[in-house]
Motif scaffolding. Structure first.
Motif, PDB file in Angstrom:
ATOM      1  N   ASP A  43       0.963  -0.926   0.386  1.00  0.00           N
ATOM      2  CA  ASP A  43      -0.213  -0.159   0.073  1.00  0.00           C
ATOM      3  C   ASP A  43       1.026   0.908   0.089  1.00  0.00           C
ATOM      4  OD1 ASP A  43      -2.678  -1.031  -0.449  1.00  0.00           O
ATOM      5  OD2 ASP A  43      -2.606  -1.589   2.248  1.00  0.00           O
ATOM      6  N   VAL A 111       4.194   9.426   2.394  1.00  0.00           N
ATOM      7  CA  VAL A 111       3.621   8.523   3.993  1.00  0.00           C
ATOM      8  C   VAL A 111       5.282   7.596   4.066  1.00  0.00           C
ATOM      9  CG1 VAL A 111       3.269   5.582   4.515  1.00  0.00           C
ATOM     10  CG2 VAL A 111       1.454   7.706   2.911  1.00  0.00           C
ATOM     11  N   GLN A 137      -5.749   6.338   1.425  1.00  0.00           N
ATOM     12  CA  GLN A 137      -4.353   5.485   2.061  1.00  0.00           C
ATOM     13  C   GLN A 137      -4.678   5.803   3.623  1.00  0.00           C
ATOM     14  OE1 GLN A 137      -3.714   2.257   0.510  1.00  0.00           O
ATOM     15  NE2 GLN A 137      -5.456   2.768  -1.150  1.00  0.00           N
ATOM     16  N   ARG A 141      -4.216   3.460   7.026  1.00  0.00           N
ATOM     17  CA  ARG A 141      -3.286   3.638   8.216  1.00  0.00           C
ATOM     18  C   ARG A 141      -3.011   4.414   8.821  1.00  0.00           C
ATOM     19  NH1 ARG A 141       2.389   2.639   5.690  1.00  0.00           N
ATOM     20  NH2 ARG A 141       1.890   1.729   3.412  1.00  0.00           N
TER      21      ARG A 141
END
Length: 291
Positions: A43, A111, A137, A141
Motif C-alpha cells: 500500500d 508516507v 490510503q 494507515r
C-alpha cells in the motif's frame, strides 16, 4: 501544541492551462499496472522509477505465477529504495515539522517521509482522483491526522509562506516551468529549509534533446528540461545546491528488469535504456538549501 493544517490560509481552485488540463486528464484516467500492481504489495503507491542492484534470481523462477510475483516485488523494492534515498536528503526533521510533496501522485513519497521523520506532510496533485486515493490510503494507515493530500496546482498551492522545513519533487518537474516551480518552493520553505528533486533531464553536453528524450516526452505528455535549467532556475529562486548525485548507472538495473517483466512493460523501457547509455539523458538527485 495544535498545528493548523497548511490549507487554512487559502484554498485555491486549481487553475490549469490547456496543457495542464491534459496532464490532469491523463492521470485521472491512468490505471497502469506498473504503478498499481507494485503499490498493492504494501500500500505504498509510488509514481517513479527505481535504483540499486537488482536480484536477478527472480527471473529464474520456474513457476510463471511465482515469477510474476517475485519480479513485481523486486521492482517495488527498487522504487522504494529511490523514495528512501530522497527522504534521507530532506535534512534533520522533527515530528512538529511540515514537509511538502509537490506532484505527489498516489502519495507514497509523503508516507515514506512521515514514517522516516515523524513529520507532517502535505501532498499536492493536479489529479483529483489521485488526491482522493492518497487520502484514503492515509486514512487506512491511521496517519491522516499527519499526512494529507490536496487537489492543487503545485505552482500555486495557497499554502502558508515559510511554513515548510522541506519540500520535494520526485519525477514531476518535467510537467511544469522550472522558474515558476522553484519560486513556489522558495516561498513555501523557511530559511534554511531543504528542497530535493530526483528527475530525468537531458544532458547539455550531448547537445539538443535526443530522439529518445523526444519519445519519452511524447509517451508521458511531458517536457524534459536540460540539466543546466535546474541550476539556473534554482539560482534565480534562492535555492543553493548542497548535494548533486548522478543516479544514471544506479537506474539501469530497474529498467533492465522491467523490460523483462512481461506483465508490466509499457513499451518505453528500451528507450530509457538507450537514452541513459548513449549519454543524452541523465537521472539526477539535487538537494538545495533555501537561503
Amino acid at each position: 501544541m495544535t498545528i493548523a493544517h497548511a490549507d487554512t490560509v487559502r484554498t485555491p481552485v486549481p487553475t490549469q492551462s490547456t496543457y495542464q488540463s491534459r496532464v490532469a486528464d491523463y492521470w485521472n484516467a491512468e490505471e497502469n499496472p506498473v504503478n498499481l500492481e507494485l503499490g498493492k504489495i504494501d500500500d505504498l503507491y509510488h509514481h517513479h522509477y527505481g535504483i540499486g542492484d537488482a536480484d536477478w534470481s527472480v527471473l529464474d523462477e520456474p513457476d510463471p505465477d511465482r515469477r510474476r510475483e517475485r519480479v513485481t516485488g523486486e521492482l517495488h523494492r527498487l522504487e522504494h529504495a529511490q523514495a528512501e534515498l530522497l527522504a534521507s536528503h530532506l535534512g534533520d526533521l522533527s515530528p512538529t515539522d511540515r514537509v511538502f510533496d509537490a506532484g505527489c501522485g498516489r502519495g507514497g513519497g509523503s508516507v515514506v517521509a512521515h514514517l522516516r521523520h515523524g513529520c507532517h506532510a502535505d501532498g499536492a496533485t493536479i489529479s483529483a482522483k489521485q488526491a482522493d486515493f492518497a487520502n484514503e490510503q492515509a486514512r487506512k494507515r491511521g496517519i491522516d491526522d499527519k499526512v494529507r493530500y490536496h487537489h492543487r496546482n503545485m505552482l500555486d498551492t495557497g499554502f502558508t509562506s515559510g511554513a515548510y522545513a522541506a519540500s520535494w519533487n520526485n519525477e514531476s518537474t518535467m510537467y511544469v516551468e522550472l522558474e515558476l516551480l522553484f519560486a513556489e518552493h522558495a516561498r513555501l520553505l523557511r530559511r534554511g529549509g531543504r528542497y530535493v528533486t530526483i528527475t530525468g533531464c537531458y544532458n547539455d553536453a550531448y547537445g539538443r534533446a535526443s530522439r529518445e528524450v523526444s519519445l519519452i516526452n511524447a509517451h508521458y505528455i511531458c517536457d524534459i528540461h536540460p540539466r543546466s535549467a535546474y541550476f539556473s532556475a534554482m539560482a534565480h529562486n534562492r535555492l543553493v545546491p548542497v548535494h548533486v548525485q548522478d543516479l544514471t548507472e544506479a537506474a539501469l538495473p530497474y529498467w533492465e528488469l522491467r523490460r523483462q517483466a512481461d506483465h508490466l512493460v509499457t513499451g518505453i523501457e528500451e528507450t530509457f535504456l538507450n537514452a541513459y547509455r548513449n549519454g543524452s539523458f541523465q537521472y539526477l538527485l539535487i538537494a538545495a538549501e533555501r537561503v
